[in-house]
Write a protein that holds these residues in place. Structure first.
Motif, mmCIF file in Angstrom:
data_model
loop_
_atom_site.group_PDB
_atom_site.id
_atom_site.type_symbol
_atom_site.label_atom_id
_atom_site.label_comp_id
_atom_site.label_asym_id
_atom_site.label_seq_id
_atom_site.Cartn_x
_atom_site.Cartn_y
_atom_site.Cartn_z
ATOM 1 N N THR A 99 0.842 -1.183 0.000
ATOM 2 C CA THR A 99 0.000 0.000 0.000
ATOM 3 C C THR A 99 0.883 1.240 0.000
ATOM 4 N N SER A 100 0.262 2.401 -0.087
ATOM 5 C CA SER A 100 1.024 3.652 -0.082
ATOM 6 C C SER A 100 1.765 3.865 1.230
ATOM 7 N N SER A 101 1.329 3.187 2.292
ATOM 8 C CA SER A 101 1.987 3.323 3.597
ATOM 9 C C SER A 101 3.131 2.331 3.766
ATOM 10 N N GLY A 102 3.339 1.454 2.763
ATOM 11 C CA GLY A 102 4.395 0.456 2.868
ATOM 12 C C GLY A 102 3.936 -0.832 3.500
ATOM 13 N N SER A 103 2.644 -0.966 3.756
ATOM 14 C CA SER A 103 2.095 -2.188 4.322
ATOM 15 C C SER A 103 1.747 -3.164 3.208
ATOM 16 N N LEU A 104 1.704 -4.448 3.540
ATOM 17 C CA LEU A 104 1.316 -5.450 2.571
ATOM 18 C C LEU A 104 -0.193 -5.466 2.436
ATOM 19 N N ASP A 105 -0.684 -5.281 1.216
ATOM 20 C CA ASP A 105 -2.115 -5.312 0.971
ATOM 21 C C ASP A 105 -2.614 -6.745 1.097
ATOM 22 N N VAL A 106 -3.933 -6.933 1.037
ATOM 23 C CA VAL A 106 -4.507 -8.258 1.254
ATOM 24 C C VAL A 106 -5.636 -8.523 0.273
ATOM 25 N N PRO A 107 -6.035 -9.793 0.114
ATOM 26 C CA PRO A 107 -7.157 -10.102 -0.779
ATOM 27 C C PRO A 107 -8.461 -9.519 -0.262
ATOM 28 N N PRO A 108 -9.464 -9.402 -1.122
ATOM 29 C CA PRO A 108 -10.759 -8.883 -0.676
ATOM 30 C C PRO A 108 -11.401 -9.815 0.337
ATOM 31 N N ALA A 109 -11.938 -9.246 1.399
ATOM 32 C CA ALA A 109 -12.471 -10.044 2.499
ATOM 33 C C ALA A 109 -13.698 -10.854 2.100
ATOM 34 N N GLN A 110 -14.442 -10.391 1.105
ATOM 35 C CA GLN A 110 -15.667 -11.093 0.760
ATOM 36 C C GLN A 110 -15.420 -12.445 0.098
ATOM 37 N N ASN A 111 -14.220 -12.668 -0.425
ATOM 38 C CA ASN A 111 -13.877 -13.966 -1.022
ATOM 39 C C ASN A 111 -13.175 -14.800 0.040
ATOM 40 N N LYS A 112 -13.906 -15.668 0.696
ATOM 41 C CA LYS A 112 -13.373 -16.383 1.859
ATOM 42 C C LYS A 112 -12.316 -17.420 1.492
ATOM 43 N N ASN A 113 -12.375 -17.954 0.287
ATOM 44 C CA ASN A 113 -11.402 -18.986 -0.107
ATOM 45 C C ASN A 113 -10.382 -18.407 -1.080
ATOM 46 N N LEU A 114 -9.713 -17.366 -0.657
ATOM 47 C CA LEU A 114 -8.698 -16.710 -1.480
ATOM 48 C C LEU A 114 -7.551 -16.268 -0.582
ATOM 49 N N ALA A 115 -6.340 -16.581 -0.991
ATOM 50 C CA ALA A 115 -5.144 -16.134 -0.285
ATOM 51 C C ALA A 115 -4.290 -15.318 -1.246
ATOM 52 N N GLY A 116 -3.239 -14.697 -0.720
ATOM 53 C CA GLY A 116 -2.383 -13.887 -1.565
ATOM 54 C C GLY A 116 -0.915 -14.108 -1.250
ATOM 55 N N TRP A 117 -0.062 -13.724 -2.180
ATOM 56 C CA TRP A 117 1.380 -13.838 -1.965
ATOM 57 C C TRP A 117 2.030 -12.510 -2.320
ATOM 58 N N TYR A 118 3.151 -12.218 -1.677
ATOM 59 C CA TYR A 118 3.854 -10.952 -1.910
ATOM 60 C C TYR A 118 4.636 -11.052 -3.206
ATOM 61 N N GLU A 119 4.066 -10.490 -4.285
ATOM 62 C CA GLU A 119 4.599 -10.733 -5.613
ATOM 63 C C GLU A 119 5.861 -9.938 -5.945
ATOM 64 N N ALA A 120 6.263 -8.991 -5.111
ATOM 65 C CA ALA A 120 7.531 -8.291 -5.324
ATOM 66 C C ALA A 120 8.678 -8.998 -4.617
ATOM 67 N N GLY A 121 8.375 -10.072 -3.910
ATOM 68 C CA GLY A 121 9.391 -10.796 -3.166
ATOM 69 C C GLY A 121 9.714 -12.141 -3.790
ATOM 70 N N THR A 122 10.124 -13.079 -2.961
ATOM 71 C CA THR A 122 10.518 -14.413 -3.387
ATOM 72 C C THR A 122 9.299 -15.229 -3.789
ATOM 73 N N THR A 123 9.400 -15.984 -4.881
ATOM 74 C CA THR A 123 8.321 -16.889 -5.249
ATOM 75 C C THR A 123 8.479 -18.202 -4.482
ATOM 76 N N PRO A 124 7.402 -18.842 -4.075
ATOM 77 C CA PRO A 124 7.515 -20.092 -3.318
ATOM 78 C C PRO A 124 8.288 -21.170 -4.081
ATOM 79 N N GLY A 125 9.313 -21.715 -3.427
ATOM 80 C CA GLY A 125 10.189 -22.698 -4.058
ATOM 81 C C GLY A 125 11.534 -22.128 -4.428
#
Length: 225
Positions: A99-125
């Motif tokens: 976000t503009s404050s430097g915090s990690l944003d999150v998926p929309p709360a209304q979609n209960k079966n959705l997660a997110g990953w920090y795409e500017a960082g390391t990819t899993p694996g």
């Protein structure tokens, strides 16, 4: 999920993690306020509020020998889906930015079966520390990582990647931290092997401030196919 900032949030019951400094993942620094409160408010079942399971103390003490059991790192490839069979998680992953404050944003709360990953960082694996975050609940009930605190050491986490490979992780530890004591370096710091952090809200709950901390799963790569 909305903003990661613990105060001034637009979503009732949301509370984030406050760190003591910034940590760099890849080429992008996450600010001291780093992870969103991954909850949208208390929900009711049978007329009573319920709280998600919390980690047992024994799950927070990894076996020192696990450091030697890591699989070779994989080339970078964005993740598409995360599966945690022990707690019945099978969810798509969306990219998360800051976000503009430097915090990690999150998926929309209304979609209960959705997660997110920090795409500017390391990819899993990939070698380093990859970050996945998701809601513990919303105002309607449990969300994708509601049972994260019940996960045990040795549990399996699988991440489907865009290149067709599946990164297989083994859980080393599951811990809960109060927001004021969140260990930035331990959670976000650089790793010499492929590691994964899965984060949601946890700790005590207050109707006025939301969850008081975060559950963090620590895992490392043990295979791929």
């Amino acid at each position: 999920m909305r903003s990661t900032r613990p105060t001034g949030s637009r979503t009732r019951g949301v509370r984030g993690v406050r760190g003591r400094g910034s940590r760099r993942l890849g080429d992008t620094a996450i600010a001291a306020v780093t992870v969103v409160a991954l909850a949208s408010g208390v929900w009711l079942l049978g007329g009573q509020s319920h709280t998600p399971p919390q980690p047992a103390a024994a799950e927070g003490r990894p076996d020192p020998g696990e450091e030697r059991l890591s699989a070779p790192s994989l080339p970078p490839s964005p993740p598409l889906r995360i599966r945690i069979p022990a707690i019945r998680v099978n969810a798509p992953l969306m990219g998360l930015a800051l976000t503009s404050s430097g915090s990690l944003d999150v998926p929309p709360a209304q979609n209960k079966n959705l997660a997110g990953w920090y795409e500017a960082g390391t990819t899993p694996g990939e070698r380093g520390t990859a970050i996945v975050a998701g809601h513990v609940d919303n105002t309607e009930g449990p969300a994708v990582f509601y049972d994260l605190g019940a996960l045990k050491r040795g549990a399996r986490i699988e991440v489907d990647r865009r290149d067709g490979t599946v990164a297989e992780f083994t859980v080393d530890a599951v811990e809960v931290y109060a927001a004021r004591d969140f260990p930035d370096q331990k959670v976000y710091g650089a790793a010499s092997r492929p590691e994964l952090r899965v984060i949601t809200c946890g700790g005590g709950y207050s109707k006025t401030t939301g969850y008081q901390g975060n559950v963090v799963v620590f895992a490392h790569l043990t295979g791929s196919h």
